[in-house]
Design an enzyme around this catalytic site. Structure first.
Site, PDB file in Angstrom:
ATOM      1  N   ARG A 150       2.242 -10.328  -0.878  1.00 55.31           N
ATOM      2  CA  ARG A 150       2.622  -9.094  -1.489  1.00 55.31           C
ATOM      3  C   ARG A 150       3.482  -7.961  -0.974  1.00 55.31           C
ATOM      4  NH1 ARG A 150      -3.623  -5.958  -1.588  1.00 55.31           N
ATOM      5  NH2 ARG A 150      -2.498  -4.189  -1.876  1.00 55.31           N
ATOM      6  N   ARG A 165     -10.420   3.849  -1.082  1.00 53.20           N
ATOM      7  CA  ARG A 165      -9.838   2.822  -0.290  1.00 53.20           C
ATOM      8  C   ARG A 165     -10.405   3.748   1.109  1.00 53.20           C
ATOM      9  NH1 ARG A 165      -5.809   1.843  -3.929  1.00 53.20           N
ATOM     10  NH2 ARG A 165      -5.348  -0.609  -4.161  1.00 53.20           N
ATOM     11  N   GLU A 172     -11.273 -10.493  -5.233  1.00 46.87           N
ATOM     12  CA  GLU A 172      -9.832 -10.584  -4.881  1.00 46.87           C
ATOM     13  C   GLU A 172      -9.448 -11.848  -4.050  1.00 46.87           C
ATOM     14  OE1 GLU A 172      -8.985  -7.135  -2.477  1.00 46.87           O
ATOM     15  OE2 GLU A 172     -10.658  -7.303  -1.235  1.00 46.87           O
ATOM     16  N   ARG A 181     -15.215   1.830  -1.224  1.00 48.48           N
ATOM     17  CA  ARG A 181     -15.207   0.327  -0.671  1.00 48.48           C
ATOM     18  C   ARG A 181     -15.038   0.302   0.781  1.00 48.48           C
ATOM     19  NH1 ARG A 181      -9.547  -2.809  -1.597  1.00 48.48           N
ATOM     20  NH2 ARG A 181      -8.639  -1.289  -0.028  1.00 48.48           N
ATOM     21  N   CYS A 223      -9.841  -2.817 -10.404  1.00 50.39           N
ATOM     22  CA  CYS A 223      -9.299  -1.763  -9.468  1.00 50.39           C
ATOM     23  C   CYS A 223      -8.018  -2.103  -8.879  1.00 50.39           C
ATOM     24  CB  CYS A 223     -10.229  -1.311  -8.530  1.00 50.39           C
ATOM     25  SG  CYS A 223     -10.574  -2.681  -7.182  1.00 50.39           S
ATOM     26  N   HIS A 264       0.826  -1.188  -0.081  1.00 49.15           N
ATOM     27  CA  HIS A 264       0.178  -0.201  -0.108  1.00 49.15           C
ATOM     28  C   HIS A 264       0.858   1.143   0.071  1.00 49.15           C
ATOM     29  CE1 HIS A 264      -3.123  -2.777   0.872  1.00 49.15           C
ATOM     30  NE2 HIS A 264      -4.057  -1.908   0.064  1.00 49.15           N
ATOM     31  N   ASN A 272      -4.357  -7.026  -6.983  1.00 54.77           N
ATOM     32  CA  ASN A 272      -3.298  -7.023  -6.136  1.00 54.77           C
ATOM     33  C   ASN A 272      -3.384  -8.404  -5.145  1.00 54.77           C
ATOM     34  OD1 ASN A 272      -3.054  -4.635  -7.227  1.00 54.77           O
ATOM     35  ND2 ASN A 272      -3.800  -3.575  -5.528  1.00 54.77           N
ATOM     36  N   ASP A 273      -4.626  -8.383  -4.496  1.00 51.08           N
ATOM     37  CA  ASP A 273      -4.795  -9.531  -3.576  1.00 51.08           C
ATOM     38  C   ASP A 273      -5.029 -10.867  -4.341  1.00 51.08           C
ATOM     39  OD1 ASP A 273      -4.483  -8.636  -0.716  1.00 51.08           O
ATOM     40  OD2 ASP A 273      -6.045  -7.553  -1.094  1.00 51.08           O
TER      41      ASP A 273
HETATM   42  C1  PEP Z   1      -6.618  -5.409  -4.506  1.00 51.02           C
HETATM   43  O1  PEP Z   1      -6.153  -6.410  -3.769  1.00 51.02           O
HETATM   44  O2  PEP Z   1      -6.323  -5.366  -5.790  1.00 51.02           O
HETATM   45  C2  PEP Z   1      -7.087  -3.971  -4.309  1.00 51.02           C
HETATM   46  C3  PEP Z   1      -7.510  -3.107  -5.055  1.00 51.02           C
HETATM   47  O3  PEP Z   1      -7.170  -3.641  -2.883  1.00 51.02           O
HETATM   48  P1  PEP Z   1      -6.103  -3.341  -2.020  1.00 51.02           P
HETATM   49  O4  PEP Z   1      -4.880  -3.213  -3.099  1.00 51.02           O
HETATM   50  O5  PEP Z   1      -6.440  -2.241  -1.162  1.00 51.02           O
HETATM   51  O6  PEP Z   1      -5.841  -4.632  -1.239  1.00 51.02           O
HETATM   52 MG    MG Z   2      -7.191  -5.935  -1.846  1.00 52.64          MG
END
Ligand code: PEP
Ligand code: MG
Length: 538
Positions: A462, A294, A428, A330, A499, A187, A451-452
């Protein structure tokens, strides 16, 4: 010149002086002193200095991040005027203890006393007493402030940065980021992108004091960090920087243009944001809406839960700023790397697989209900969509919908105008992708959190920089899950976006269009780059 290689997580070039951001290890001893009167004077002078710092910080935060985040500095100033707290510390000094020890003791006593109170607001003050004591102790020990103290903007170099620290920084003081740890999808990297600042992670630079103040170059294209570069190299980097700025300016011409391919295929390009200020950048970048707010960032960098009223004000501000364009908010995704002391979460062996996001919300419903109330009240002021993170089952979605109905009924009974909002979920987790056919029947939209989804599909943490090499964001397994999710969404007649950071990967833009993704939500700084890629396609 010293040259270090890292991973560029935000393209661009920054040239400036190094600001070494180090969290000092504070040593407290119960050493006795011989002149309590002089020590007490030293203590009171430190308190005054701390109050002056807080006044300045309040002013800076007000200008940079708005009143919500600034208020905490005002509260801290008030606490530093609390007579009981001051007397407690002074009493220890009268007993012959040194001021640092006295303040540490008073801070701990007050923090424990407040932590034991029934009232949630009062409990939240426990962390504040710790915080103000730390500030006074730093002054007594002549340690630099943890905030950036520099007249000119600097390149921030740190071992690692947490999201809570990053949200507190004054953006206007930073030219770029370099961290020894970190990863592309952390993040902190996402925040660097949202700030539109060149950034590198995994840079193996020794954080020696001598580094502070040296001229350096952050090259986010090449993944290079140069310290005291020779004239010739510096000139080359200046040329490259100017080229980058010229490219950004060229992209500006795409403002007001459609996201359409040469053969007429369209896609929405929205922006990801973390606070109200970011929404201004999303507008400036000509984003078609907000695809991911977020909201948990409203909970970071502070010591108490944001109230319903505070949240309502922030959500409403974003909706109004977007003037009728869609805003996907979210619900909070606290946990994993986004740590907040006042949630009182236990340490976990595997936080990414742990108690986070919707799991906390469905367990501690009072937190969830406060947020939903704020969201539905705000919904009356724009085009809101609400999205839930970390879903793994149809049952979770059904329970969420029950709570949502209850919240709407309550608000209506209380006489609030309750707006409409689309309800969607993040895809995710591999579980959600695999059952996306069933989930699609329950909601109005999907947004794929790559991402997740990448981390859970590939079993690659990650946050772990050692795994960057095997974190293949184009892995066939991941792409198949994305394709399957899009197909299932469309079969159920709902829209689907992306996203996660992959949405801005222009190597995949053509493929996203081909499989029929309806929306890409990317950092504001990437909106025009992705638009340009779309418009180049046949
Ligand atoms: C993701 O996981 O792709 C996402 C957009 O949420 P975050 O990166 O905040 O976990
Ligand atoms: Mg996520």
């Amino acid at each position: 010149m010293e040259r270090y290689i890292g991973k560029g997580v935000m393209r661009g070039i920054a040239i400036g002086r190094v600001y070494l951001y180090q969290k000092a290890d504070i040593q407290v001893t119960d050493q006795k002193i011989s002149d309590p009167a002089a020590e007490k004077e030293r203590f009171l002078a430190a308190v005054e200095q701390a109050k002056a710092q807080l006044t300045r910080l309040y002013g800076e935060a007000l200008a940079n991040v708005g009143e919500d985040h600034a208020a905490i500095f005002d509260v801290h100033k008030m606490l530093l005027e609390d007579e009981d707290y001051l007397d407690a510390a002074a009493g220890e000094i009268d007993d012959g203890y040194n001021a640092v020890y006295a303040v540490d003791l008073a801070g701990t006593q007050f923090a424990e006393m407040f932590a034991a109170m029934d009232d949630e607001y009062m409990r939240g003050r426990a962390a504040d007493f710790k915080d103000i004591s730390r500030r006074v102790i730093r002054i007594l020990l002549d340690l630099p402030e943890e905030e950036i103290r520099s007249e000119e903007p600097v390149v921030l170099v740190a071992d690692d940065l947490t999201p809570s620290e990053t949200v507190k920084f004054d953006k206007t003081k930073i030219l770029g980021f370099v961290t020894v740890k970190g990863s592309a999808n952390s993040h902190t990297a996402i925040l660097a992108r949202s700030m539109n600042l060149p950034a590198l992670v995994c840079v193996d630079v020794p954080l020696a004091d001598e580094l502070h103040g040296k001229t350096c170059v952050v090259d986010g294209f090449e993944g290079e960090f140069l310290v005291e570069p020779e004239e010739e190299i510096l000139s080359e980097k200046v040329v490259r920087k100017n080229q980058w700025i010229a490219d950004l300016e060229a992209l500006e011409k795409l403002k007001g243009q459609d996201n359409v391919t040469k053969s007429g295929k369209r896609i929405d390009i929205f922006a990801n944001i973390g606070n109200v200020k970011d929404a201004e950048e999303a507008c400036a970048a000509d984003a078609g809406g907000i695809g991911l707010f977020r909201s948990e960032f409203l909970y970071l960098g502070r010591d108490t839960f944001p109230s319903e009223e505070e949240q309502y004000t922030s959500y409403k501000a974003v909706l109004e700023k977007m003037e009728g364009k869609k805003v996907v908010i979210r619900t909070l995704d606290i946990g994993a790397d986004k740590k907040v002391d006042y949630f009182g979460l236990d340490p976990e062996e595997n936080p990414a697989l742990g108690y986070r996001a919707i799991r906390i919300c469905l367990d501690r419903e009072e937190i969830f209900i406060t947020q939903l109330r704020a969201l539905y009240r705000a919904a009356a002021h724009g085009k809101l969509a609400i999205m839930f993170p970390m879903i793994i089952s149809v049952d979770e979605v059904k329970r969420i919908k029950q709570i949502v109905e209850m919240v709407k009924e309550e608000l209506t009974k209380e006489g609030y105008p309750v707006g409409e909002a689309e309800l969607g979920i993040m895809i995710e987790t591999p579980a959600a992708a695999v059952i996306s056919d069933r989930l699609a029947k329950e909601v109005d939209f999907f947004s794929i959190g790559t991402n997740d989804l990448t981390q859970y599909t590939l079993a690659v943490d990650r946050q772990n920089q050692k795994l960057e090499g095997i974190c293949d964001t184009h892995h066939e397994a991941l792409l198949r899950l994305i394709e399957m999710t899009v197909k299932n969404a469309h079969e159920a007649g709902i829209w689907v976006g992306i996203c996660g950071e992959l949405g801005a990967d222009t190597e995949l833009t053509e493929w996203f269009l081909k499989i029929g993704v309806d929306e890409l939500s990317v950092a504001a700084s990437a909106v025009l780059k992705v638009r340009s890629a779309v418009r180049e396609l046949p």
